[in-house]
Design a protein around this motif. Structure first.
Motif, PDB file in Angstrom:
ATOM      1  N   CYS A 293       4.039   3.739   7.931  1.00 39.43           N
ATOM      2  CA  CYS A 293       3.623   3.115   6.657  1.00 39.43           C
ATOM      3  C   CYS A 293       4.373   1.822   6.332  1.00 39.43           C
ATOM      4  O   CYS A 293       4.342   1.375   5.175  1.00 39.43           O
ATOM      5  CB  CYS A 293       3.755   4.084   5.479  1.00 39.43           C
ATOM      6  SG  CYS A 293       2.558   5.413   5.549  1.00 39.43           S
TER       7      CYS A 293
ATOM      8  N   VAL B  26       1.299  -1.039  -1.692  1.00 37.83           N
ATOM      9  CA  VAL B  26       0.829  -0.245  -2.828  1.00 37.83           C
ATOM     10  C   VAL B  26       1.012  -1.053  -4.111  1.00 37.83           C
ATOM     11  O   VAL B  26       2.111  -1.507  -4.421  1.00 37.83           O
ATOM     12  CB  VAL B  26       1.600   1.095  -2.947  1.00 37.83           C
ATOM     13  CG1 VAL B  26       1.151   1.854  -4.203  1.00 37.83           C
ATOM     14  CG2 VAL B  26       1.385   1.950  -1.710  1.00 37.83           C
TER      15      VAL B  26
ATOM     16  N   ILE C 203      -4.274   0.634  -2.542  1.00 35.00           N
ATOM     17  CA  ILE C 203      -3.503   0.856  -1.317  1.00 35.00           C
ATOM     18  C   ILE C 203      -4.135   0.040  -0.197  1.00 35.00           C
ATOM     19  O   ILE C 203      -5.332   0.169   0.078  1.00 35.00           O
ATOM     20  CB  ILE C 203      -3.430   2.358  -0.949  1.00 35.00           C
ATOM     21  CG1 ILE C 203      -2.645   3.129  -2.036  1.00 35.00           C
ATOM     22  CG2 ILE C 203      -2.705   2.575   0.369  1.00 35.00           C
ATOM     23  CD1 ILE C 203      -3.460   3.901  -2.974  1.00 35.00           C
TER      24      ILE C 203
ATOM     25  N   VAL D 287      -4.178   4.601   5.953  1.00 34.22           N
ATOM     26  CA  VAL D 287      -4.444   4.762   4.524  1.00 34.22           C
ATOM     27  C   VAL D 287      -5.299   6.008   4.271  1.00 34.22           C
ATOM     28  O   VAL D 287      -5.093   6.717   3.287  1.00 34.22           O
ATOM     29  CB  VAL D 287      -5.095   3.491   3.927  1.00 34.22           C
ATOM     30  CG1 VAL D 287      -5.382   3.686   2.446  1.00 34.22           C
ATOM     31  CG2 VAL D 287      -4.172   2.288   4.107  1.00 34.22           C
TER      32      VAL D 287
END
Length: 553
Positions: free
Chosen positions: A106, A111, A129, A136
Motif C-alpha cells: 500500500c 487516501v 482511495i 484498492v
C-alpha cells in the motif's frame, strides 16, 4: 508499523482480527483476474459514501477513519495468509500471482477523507482511495466494514445526546448486549465520539482512555442477608482527624431520624435490612464514590430512605455521597419523588447541596423513552444506555458503498434504474458553503480541477440528477472537506491522526453548528448536497454516452 512523512509511527489496527484476510473472497478472485490480464497496476480511484441517513434523520457522523488509516498504513499479507489464499483459489492460479501478493504494501495508495467526527450527508464522498486497482479492491471490504458500524453507532449516540440535552451525563452500558466482543469495544469508542461521557467497558477504557463508570448490581444488594455480616464497622473521617468506630450504628441512628422527621414521617416504615447492609458495605468500601442502586426491593419505601441514611452518616464524617440509580419502574415519577425526598432532607437537617444528589436512570432506554421522559417532566441527571444504543436497534446498517469513479484517468459511472444508485463519476473535491448565520447551507461537489468556490461569489448549485432542482448560493465562508491521510508516492502533506478526545470535540462542535431544523427528531429538513454546473453537465454527458439506446420493434 508505518511512518508518515513527518516521522510519526502509525500503529496497526486496534482489533487484531483486522488483517488482509478480513475481506470477501471475490476480492482475491478479482485480484487474480486483474493480474492475469496485466491490468492489476492500472491506477484506479474509488469513492466511499452512503445513500441515505440512518434512523429517519437528516445527518450522519463520519467515524472509523483512524482504523482505516492504521490498516492501510500497515497492510502486508503474511506467508501463512498467502498459503491459505492459495489453498482456497482454483489450482489453475499461477504462482506468479502469489509472488505479487507478497509484494503488496500500500505504499502507492493515496487516501483523501473528511476528518473523523464530521457531520456528513448522503452522496458526499467520505473517502477517496487511489492506487493500483487490484490493491484498492483488496482494501474495499475491510474499509467499508470499519466505516459502516462506526458511523452508524456514532450517529446513534449523537441522536441520544441531542434528545437528552447538553446538561445530562450519558453513560454507555452496552457491552453485555453488544454483538460480540469487537462490537462491544467498537461501540464504546464510537459512542464516546458521538457525545457520551463514559463507558462501563473496562477494555475500551484501557484501549482508548475513555472515562469508566459503574457501581454495583442487584446481585450485590441481594447477596447480603443481615447487618451481622458487616464485621469491619469502622470508618476514618475524610480529613483523617478521627475514626468512627461503629459506622453501622451511625447509619441506623440517621435512618431513625429520617423515619420520624416532620417532613418525611409516614412515607416509609421499616426498610429492607439486607439492602441497608449492602449499602453500608459499599459505602465502607467506597466512601467517596457512594452511588446506590435503589430499586431491588422498593424505591420509595426502602431504597431511597436506606441510601439517605448511609449518605447522611457519610456526611457526618466529611464524605459526599454521589447519588442513586433507578433501573426499573416509572422513571419520571420515581426520579421526581426521589428528588423531593432529597430536598426535604436538605431542608430538615440543613444540609446544603443534599437536594442536588445525582439521579441516574437505566433500564432499556432509547431515543423514544428519553423523549417521553422530557415530555413527562423528570429529575434524572444521568442516563445509562445499553442495548438500543450499541445494537443500533432502530437500524441495522448504514449502507456504505465503495464505487469506482475513475481508472487510468478515465471517469467511470455506474448506472441504475434507481436514480439514487447512480454514481457520481471522476475525482472530485467537496466544499461546505456557509451562510450569514454561520450555518452550513450546502455541500458542493466539484470536479478535481475546477476552481474552488469563493466567498461572496454567486455559485450555481445543482441537484446531481434532477434538472429542475437548482439554486444560487453566495457563501460567507467556504471549507474544503477532504484532507490527505495517506500520501502514497505523491508529495502531499499528510494529516496527523488526532486523539480520540479531539475527534469527540469536533463532533460536538459540528453538531452545534448545524441548523436546528436539520437536527430535529420529527420531520427534519433535508440538508442540500449539490454538484457544480460543470460537474452536472459532465455526469449527464457520461450517462447518455454509457446508457444503451433501446429500439422499438
Amino acid at each position: 508499523m508505518d511512518s508518515n512523512d513527518s516521522g510519526r509511527v502509525i500503529s496497526g489496527p486496534t482489533n487484531p482480527m483486522v488483517t488482509p484476510l478480513l475481506t470477501d473472497h471475490y476480492q482475491f478472485t478479482m485480484a487474480y483476474a486483474y493480474w492475469k490480464a496485466s491490468k492489476h497496476q492500472e491506477r484506479a480511484v474509488f469513492d466511499l459514501y452512503f445513500r441515505k441517513n440512518p434512523f429517519g434523520g437528516e445527518y450522519t457522523i463520519f467515524a472509523g477513519l483512524e482504523e482505516c488509516v492504521r490498516f492501510i498504513s500497515n497492510y502486508k499479507i503474511s506467508e501463512d495468509q498467502i498459503h491459505f489464499i492459495k489453498n482456497n483459489l482454483p489450482p489453475s492460479c499461477e504462482d506468479g500471482f502469489f509472488d505479487y501478493l507478497r509484494g503488496i504494501d500500500c505504499s502507492d495508495v493515496e487516501v483523501y477523507a473528511i476528518p473523523e467526527g464530521t457531520v456528513v450527508f448522503p452522496k458526499v464522498p467520505l473517502m477517496r482511495i487511489e492506487g493500483p486497482v487490484a490493491v484498492v479492491q483488496l482494501l474495499e471490504t475491510p474499509i467499508v466494514n470499519l466505516i459502516n458500524y462506526a458511523s452508524l453507532v456514532s450517529t446513534n449516540a449523537a441522536r441520544h445526546r441531542f434528545v437528552a440535552g447538553k446538561s445530562k451525563t450519558l453513560l454507555e452500558f452496552g457491552l453485555r448486549r453488544a454483538q460480540g466482543p469487537d462490537g462491544g469495544v467498537s461501540a464504546s469508542k464510537y459512542c464516546y465520539i458521538g457525545g457520551f461521557d463514559a463507558t462501563s467497558n473496562v477494555a475500551a477504557g484501557r484501549l482508548f482512555g475513555i472515562p469508566l463508570r459503574g457501581t454495583h448490581s442487584h446481585a450485590f444488594v441481594s447477596s447480603y442477608m443481615s447487618l451481622g455480616e458487616i464485621t469491619e464497622k469502622s470508618l476514618r473521617k475524610k480529613d483523617g482527624s478521627s475514626t468512627c468506630v461503629d459506622f453501622v450504628s451511625l447509619v441506623q441512628k440517621w435512618l431513625n431520624k429520617i423515619k420520624w422527621s416532620d417532613s418525611l414521617c409516614g412515607i416509609f416504615s421499616d426498610t429492607n435490612k439486607s439492602e441497608l447492609t449492602a449499602f453500608i458495605s459499599y459505602a465502607l468500601a467506597f466512601p467517596d464514590n457512594f452511588l446506590a442502586l435503589v430499586d431491588t426491593y422498593d424505591v420509595m419505601r426502602s431504597g431511597v430512605p436506606n441510601f439517605c441514611a448511609v449518605a447522611l452518616a457519610l456526611s457526618d464524617l466529611g464524605y459526599k455521597a454521589v447519588g442513586i440509580r433507578l433501573d426499573s419502574g416509572d422513571l419520571a415519577y420515581l426520579s421526581c419523588e426521589s428528588r423531593k425526598f432529597f430536598c426535604s432532607i436538605e431542608k430538615e437537617f440543613e444540609l446544603p447541596g443534599f437536594g442536588k444528589m445525582s439521579i441516574t436512570a437505566s433500564n432499556d432506554l432509547n431515543e423514544e423513552t428519553l423523549d417521553a421522559l422530557n415530555k413527562q417532566g423528570h429529575e434524572v441527571d444521568a442516563y445509562g444506555i445499553g442495548t438500543y444504543l450499541v445494537t443500533c436497534y432502530a437500524q441495522a446498517a448504514l449502507g456504505v458503498v465503495f464505487k469506482l469513479v475513475e481508472i487510468n484517468n478515465q471517469p467511470r459511472i455506474k448506472l441504475s434504474e434507481d436514480v439514487s444508485k447512480v454514481s457520481i463519476p471522476c475525482k472530485k473535491r467537496i466544499y461546505r458553503l456557509y451562510g450569514k448565520e454561520t450555518y452550513p447551507l450546502v455541500d458542493l461537489i466539484t470536479g478535481e480541477n475546477e476552481p474552488p468556490p469563493k466567498v461572496g461569489q454567486r455559485i450555481l448549485c445543482r441537484h446531481p440528477f434532477q434538472e429542475s432542482k437548482r439554486a444560487y448560493v453566495v457563501p460567507q465562508h467556504v471549507e474544503e472537506l477532504q484532507r490527505c491521510y495517506c500520501a502514497g508516492s505523491s508529495d502531499k502533506k499528510r494529516e496527523t491522526l488526532p486523539p480520540l478526545k479531539d475527534i469527540r470535540e469536533r463532533c460536538i462542535k459540528q453538531l452545534e453548528q448545524m441548523r436546528p431544523d436539520h437536527m430535529r427528531r420529527l420531520n427534519p429538513t433535508p440538508y442540500k448536497v449539490s454538484v457544480s454546473a460543470k460537474l452536472y453537465d459532465y455526469i449527464h454527458f457520461l450517462w447518455l454516452n454509457e446508457a444503451p439506446v433501446g429500439e422499438l420493434q
